[in-house]
Write a protein that holds these residues in place. Sequence first.
Motif, mmCIF file in Angstrom:
data_model
loop_
_atom_site.group_PDB
_atom_site.id
_atom_site.type_symbol
_atom_site.label_atom_id
_atom_site.label_comp_id
_atom_site.label_asym_id
_atom_site.label_seq_id
_atom_site.Cartn_x
_atom_site.Cartn_y
_atom_site.Cartn_z
ATOM 1 N N GLU A 172 0.819 -1.184 0.000
ATOM 2 C CA GLU A 172 0.000 0.000 0.000
ATOM 3 C C GLU A 172 0.865 1.250 0.000
ATOM 4 O OE1 GLU A 172 -2.714 -0.127 3.190
ATOM 5 O OE2 GLU A 172 -3.875 -1.788 2.374
ATOM 6 N N THR B 39 0.691 5.813 0.284
ATOM 7 C CA THR B 39 -0.115 6.964 0.667
ATOM 8 C C THR B 39 0.133 8.122 -0.271
ATOM 9 O OG1 THR B 39 1.621 7.659 2.191
ATOM 10 C CG2 THR B 39 -0.155 6.303 3.087
ATOM 11 N N VAL C 116 -0.333 9.576 -4.488
ATOM 12 C CA VAL C 116 -1.012 9.420 -5.759
ATOM 13 C C VAL C 116 -0.158 10.026 -6.850
ATOM 14 C CG1 VAL C 116 -3.050 9.989 -7.102
ATOM 15 C CG2 VAL C 116 -3.267 9.508 -4.663
ATOM 16 N N THR D 127 -1.370 13.250 -0.313
ATOM 17 C CA THR D 127 -2.767 13.065 0.060
ATOM 18 C C THR D 127 -2.833 12.769 1.542
ATOM 19 O OG1 THR D 127 -4.797 11.874 -0.436
ATOM 20 C CG2 THR D 127 -2.794 10.577 -0.430
ATOM 21 N N MET E 68 -8.125 9.397 1.197
ATOM 22 C CA MET E 68 -7.979 8.105 0.542
ATOM 23 C C MET E 68 -7.693 7.025 1.582
ATOM 24 S SD MET E 68 -5.202 7.076 -2.346
ATOM 25 C CE MET E 68 -3.884 7.475 -1.194
ATOM 26 N N GLU F 240 -7.548 3.542 0.911
ATOM 27 C CA GLU F 240 -6.688 2.489 0.384
ATOM 28 C C GLU F 240 -6.233 2.840 -1.027
ATOM 29 O OE1 GLU F 240 -7.448 -1.672 0.858
ATOM 30 O OE2 GLU F 240 -9.000 -1.285 2.364
ATOM 31 N N THR F 241 -5.116 2.246 -1.415
ATOM 32 C CA THR F 241 -4.590 2.441 -2.769
ATOM 33 C C THR F 241 -4.117 1.102 -3.319
ATOM 34 O OG1 THR F 241 -2.333 2.870 -2.008
ATOM 35 C CG2 THR F 241 -3.795 4.782 -2.228
ATOM 36 N N GLU G 168 -1.108 -0.356 -6.349
ATOM 37 C CA GLU G 168 0.013 0.044 -7.190
ATOM 38 C C GLU G 168 0.107 -0.820 -8.436
ATOM 39 O OE1 GLU G 168 3.415 -0.111 -4.677
ATOM 40 O OE2 GLU G 168 2.963 1.793 -3.672
ATOM 41 N N THR H 20 0.275 4.736 -8.717
ATOM 42 C CA THR H 20 -0.574 4.480 -7.562
ATOM 43 C C THR H 20 -1.980 5.004 -7.815
ATOM 44 O OG1 THR H 20 1.374 4.738 -6.151
ATOM 45 C CG2 THR H 20 -0.775 4.725 -5.068
ATOM 46 N N VAL H 21 -2.955 4.146 -7.546
ATOM 47 C CA VAL H 21 -4.347 4.484 -7.838
ATOM 48 C C VAL H 21 -5.180 4.420 -6.570
ATOM 49 C CG1 VAL H 21 -6.359 3.900 -9.247
ATOM 50 C CG2 VAL H 21 -4.057 3.395 -10.094
ATOM 51 N N SER H 22 -6.076 5.383 -6.414
ATOM 52 C CA SER H 22 -7.022 5.380 -5.304
ATOM 53 C C SER H 22 -8.429 5.537 -5.874
ATOM 54 C CB SER H 22 -6.710 6.532 -4.337
ATOM 55 O OG SER H 22 -6.847 7.779 -5.018
ATOM 56 N N THR I 1 -11.449 7.130 -7.388
ATOM 57 C CA THR I 1 -11.444 8.358 -8.180
ATOM 58 C C THR I 1 -12.499 8.335 -9.273
ATOM 59 O OG1 THR I 1 -10.072 9.787 -9.580
ATOM 60 C CG2 THR I 1 -9.725 7.427 -9.787
#
Length: 448
Positions: free
Chosen positions: A30, A32, A34, A45, A50, A52-53, A55, A65-67, A69
């Motif tokens: 994980e 933190t 973006v 961020t 956010m 959770e993310t 990768e 890295t994506v959250s 959106t």
Amino acid sequence: MKKNLLKASAFLGLAISAFVLASCGESAEESTEVVNPTTTETLPTTTEEMSETVEITDLDGKVFTVSETKDANVVTKALLLSALNGVKSEKNPYAIAFDAALLGSITAKRSAITGTLDANVKASVAASIGDKPYTGFDVTKELTEEEINKAILEVNNIAAVASLKGEVLFSDFVIDEKDPIFTEDPTLLDQVKKQALALAKDKIDADIRVFIKENTAYGEFFAHIPDAISSKDESDIHYTPKTEGIFNDIAPMVTTALSDYQNSSLINFYNKYVEMMEFDENAKVKLEPIDLSMVNAEFFESEEYQRIVSFVETLGIEISEIKDGVATVSLDITGAKVKNFLKLIGQDSIATVVNPLLPKDESLAKIALTVDLAKARLNHFEISIDEIETIGSVALVVAALYMPEDAVLPVDSVKGSISLTIDVKYDADINAVAEPKEGIEYEVKEYL
């Protein structure tokens, strides 16, 4: 229109195919942060923004890295990178299974008759080639008996099973006795009434299973069709065939193909065997090799990529949740989105025709997928349609535009709701080996 629609769905088709068929390594840790999809800038961020993310490795080997959106640019790049990583990976699943459930209640009107159909169907498909390596042969040369026997022994590891169980009920028949069709033929009304009454007291049901075990295919077909819509001889089906040695004649070709599948990426496997296929000149569908060389880092700055982003933005596709590394990709289809999408693909005339039928902000259908973006695997798909009346009306209008003047539409109107869910599993989570049922005598057939 068809050409534009194919262009619009090309990216999504690639993504779904990869999620279903491929994997690309372990999930990343994980983060933190973006990453802006159009630059190498890292955007800070907070935990509130956010939870959770996930990768994904981009084309330059960097971490993307994506959250959660709604940013169409981020959604598009995340799905595309995941799909590309999946089809390029040489770590393909050796087993896959789909479990589907369909529920629906539809009321349709055709001429003087209105009736309701309720369906409850469950289906599953599982296939496994096992985790042992297969032998590749030079199938252009004559093989020895020893080689052929080796291939036949290896195909015994292939297992597959497909089943379907469900029922369809008919009810709420309404007959317009004053319709001119009955005036023209007075005996028709009594016939229709009898058929409607018979259907309302009966149902279609089916319990079907087909499976492959140790180079033998088995079939179990049990079904009932109401007499009102079938001949007396076909109303009840009881058929249990089996075919032995189904791979014997092609075993070396099968093991060679499976060896290639085990030792190459999906895209290379696909391209190799598409190039070997021969298509008739008049064939409506012709598969062609896919060249991914154009999809490089510069691609994400291209007009083609921006066109894909426009499709995603217009449809409102979003990453609505990320939990335990799995992303939920969702889409709520509204009348406004349908209209705007038709305009985007150059179908302004159709958008104008169907616009009066489309409620602007009312949801017509909801679609959701849960996807392991890091592994490029689809885990779950669901679609629910509560506005079949609206969608049906639009479909009938569009169909009328392209049908000959003397063509007859299958129904005059439809309404109701329908939902479909599909769960997908892979590898060790699957048992594709089915056993013949006790008490069933399977009839040996040349083909099922």
